[in-house]
Design a protein around this motif. Structure first.
Motif, mmCIF file in Angstrom:
data_model
loop_
_atom_site.group_PDB
_atom_site.id
_atom_site.type_symbol
_atom_site.label_atom_id
_atom_site.label_comp_id
_atom_site.label_asym_id
_atom_site.label_seq_id
_atom_site.Cartn_x
_atom_site.Cartn_y
_atom_site.Cartn_z
ATOM 1 N N ARG A 206 0.849 -1.185 0.000
ATOM 2 C CA ARG A 206 0.000 0.000 0.000
ATOM 3 C C ARG A 206 0.885 1.235 0.000
ATOM 4 N NH1 ARG A 206 -5.081 1.556 0.578
ATOM 5 N NH2 ARG A 206 -5.571 3.487 1.677
ATOM 6 N N ASP A 207 0.720 2.066 -1.023
ATOM 7 C CA ASP A 207 1.513 3.278 -1.179
ATOM 8 C C ASP A 207 0.594 4.490 -1.018
ATOM 9 O OD1 ASP A 207 3.159 5.351 -1.900
ATOM 10 O OD2 ASP A 207 3.449 4.717 -3.972
ATOM 11 N N GLY A 212 0.554 5.674 -5.772
ATOM 12 C CA GLY A 212 -0.243 4.608 -5.181
ATOM 13 C C GLY A 212 -1.686 5.045 -5.029
ATOM 14 N N SER A 213 -2.067 5.439 -3.795
ATOM 15 C CA SER A 213 -3.440 5.871 -3.541
ATOM 16 C C SER A 213 -3.818 7.080 -4.375
ATOM 17 C CB SER A 213 -3.613 6.185 -2.050
ATOM 18 O OG SER A 213 -3.386 5.034 -1.265
ATOM 19 N N ASP A 228 -8.767 -0.682 -0.311
ATOM 20 C CA ASP A 228 -8.358 -1.942 -0.927
ATOM 21 C C ASP A 228 -7.419 -1.756 -2.111
ATOM 22 O OD1 ASP A 228 -9.930 -3.520 0.811
ATOM 23 O OD2 ASP A 228 -11.709 -3.131 -0.394
ATOM 24 N N PHE A 229 -7.153 -0.520 -2.494
ATOM 25 C CA PHE A 229 -6.365 -0.236 -3.698
ATOM 26 C C PHE A 229 -4.878 -0.393 -3.384
ATOM 27 C CE2 PHE A 229 -4.623 2.767 -6.964
ATOM 28 C CZ PHE A 229 -5.089 2.083 -8.072
ATOM 29 N N HIS A 230 -4.218 -1.353 -4.048
ATOM 30 C CA HIS A 230 -2.808 -1.635 -3.821
ATOM 31 C C HIS A 230 -2.045 -1.607 -5.142
ATOM 32 C CE1 HIS A 230 -4.339 -2.868 0.060
ATOM 33 N NE2 HIS A 230 -3.118 -3.039 0.497
ATOM 34 N N PRO A 251 -2.577 -7.026 -7.698
ATOM 35 C CA PRO A 251 -2.407 -6.764 -6.260
ATOM 36 C C PRO A 251 -3.721 -6.417 -5.561
ATOM 37 C CG PRO A 251 -0.679 -5.689 -7.500
ATOM 38 C CD PRO A 251 -1.658 -6.207 -8.510
ATOM 39 N N THR A 252 -4.540 -5.592 -6.214
ATOM 40 C CA THR A 252 -5.813 -5.202 -5.606
ATOM 41 C C THR A 252 -6.776 -6.376 -5.563
ATOM 42 O OG1 THR A 252 -5.562 -2.907 -6.347
ATOM 43 C CG2 THR A 252 -7.790 -3.642 -5.812
ATOM 44 N N PHE A 253 -6.868 -7.135 -6.653
ATOM 45 C CA PHE A 253 -7.797 -8.264 -6.721
ATOM 46 C C PHE A 253 -7.477 -9.303 -5.653
ATOM 47 C CE2 PHE A 253 -8.807 -12.524 -8.300
ATOM 48 C CZ PHE A 253 -10.175 -12.400 -8.537
#
Length: 352
Positions: A206-207, A212-213, A228-230, A251-253
């Motif tokens: 996680r950024d 990232g985010s 959940d976003f990675h 990564p997110t899935f």
């Protein structure tokens, strides 16, 4: 002559009828307040007691699903409900996502020799059908479509490869490779490392920064929430806020699907230290036993956030709870390194 109306006596209901109604009502109230815990009765008395059965299901989306989405959910449900096939021996599916020719086919041929019953090969060639020199790659192309770097078509190709590999129940682990990937160990080492692990190797962290985010969009709702976003691979260009699907989709899935079932690092080494759009490329002059040993000796994975803090996140590579070397493959090796890698292969795989 009309007869006078007759008066009927009122029927007096027995006391037991009222007593029966009272007992039934009391029973239903108790069942609602204290719902049964067994699954057979939960649907009869209270849906609240069935919550444990539905917790694993994804929440209903706030829109109508397309036909493809409905079909895919049915397929995923069937896969989850299917007991794992016991294969003898279990196989690894090597899935090559390449534009055309595979520069390192000769090296992969050497890697595969003698292990024909323990692997499968799938090739997605997005620009032109390659001419193969190895028998392991003959007639292994799947239906391919055009792939654009940084576009959703890369995810489509990855899913297409995986769908074809899933047709073979003996495939127990799935490795996604590009045309610049090379093996760092012999086949036995790789097979044992992957088949006997208890996690999937998906690079994920996680950024909170702009790479990232900062790439998250509310248009991803309701399926993907910001928490959940990675991301995985990380091009470090300043001002680069574009959301590259291949950097975030897997990564997110997998974080949403099973966060404890992934290792949070990839077994394919890649060097982003140059801070460019693409990772460092290895030329023929760079290839040596020292280079290979340096990569295969790494036992920690490193992530750096893109915010002002530039936080360095270092985690050990754990294989079934034990610290082990992180990497089985590496990229990006240029085609000019082929001859050197073939000559070194027997030497650099003997010490692993």
């Amino acid at each position: 002559m009309m007869s006078a109306p007759r008066h009927r006596a009122h029927f007096k209901k027995p006391t037991w009828v009222f007593l029966f109604i009272f007992l039934v009502s009391l029973f239903l109230v108790c069942a609602y307040v204290y719902p049964p815990r067994n699954t057979a009765a939960c649907y009869v008395f209270s849906s609240a007691s069935c919550k444990a059965l539905t917790d694993w299901l994804p929440p209903a989306p706030a829109r109508d699903l397309t036909d493809e989405e409905v079909a895919s959910r049915v397929v995923i449900r069937d896969i989850l409900n299917t007991p794992p096939a016991i294969s003898k021996p279990p196989k690894i599916a090597f899935m090559f996502l390449i534009p055309g020719a595979l520069p390192f086919e000769k090296l992969w041929d050497k890697f595969f020799q003698g292990h024909e019953d323990r692997f499968s090969v799938y090739v997605h060639a997005s620009k032109e059908k390659p001419v193969h020199t190895s028998r392991f790659f003959l007639d292994r192309e799947i239906r391919s479509e055009k792939v654009v770097w940084g576009g959703i078509s890369m995810i489509d190709a990855e899913r297409r490869l995986l769908a074809n590999a899933l047709k073979d129940p003996d495939n127990q682990h799935f490795v996604l490779l590009s045309d610049s990937c090379v093996p760092l160990h012999d086949f036995d080492y790789v097979h044992n490392y992957l088949i006997y692990t208890n996690v999937s190797y998906i690079d994920k962290f996680r950024d909170p920064g702009p790479h990232g985010s900062g790439r998250y969009s509310e248009r991803m709702l309701p399926e993907v929430e910001k928490k959940d976003f990675h991301k995985g691979a990380q091009p470090g260009m300043e001002g680069n806020k574009n959301c590259y699907p291949d950097e975030h989709y897997l990564p997110t899935f997998f974080h949403m699907l099973n966060p404890l079932g992934i290792a949070n690092w990839s077994v394919t080494h890649v060097d982003w230290s140059e801070g460019k759009w693409h990772p460092k490329s290895y030329k023929a002059a760079d290839v040596s036993m020292e280079l290979v040993k340096n990569i295969t000796s790494l036992t920690e994975n490193v992530h750096v956030t893109s915010d002002e803090r530039k936080e360095i996140q270092i985690r050990p590579c754990l294989w079934n709870g034990e610290k082990r070397p992180c990497y089985l493959f590496a990229r990006k090796f240029l085609p000019e390194t082929l001859d050197k890698m073939v000559l070194l292969f027997s030497n650099y795989t003997t010490y692993t």
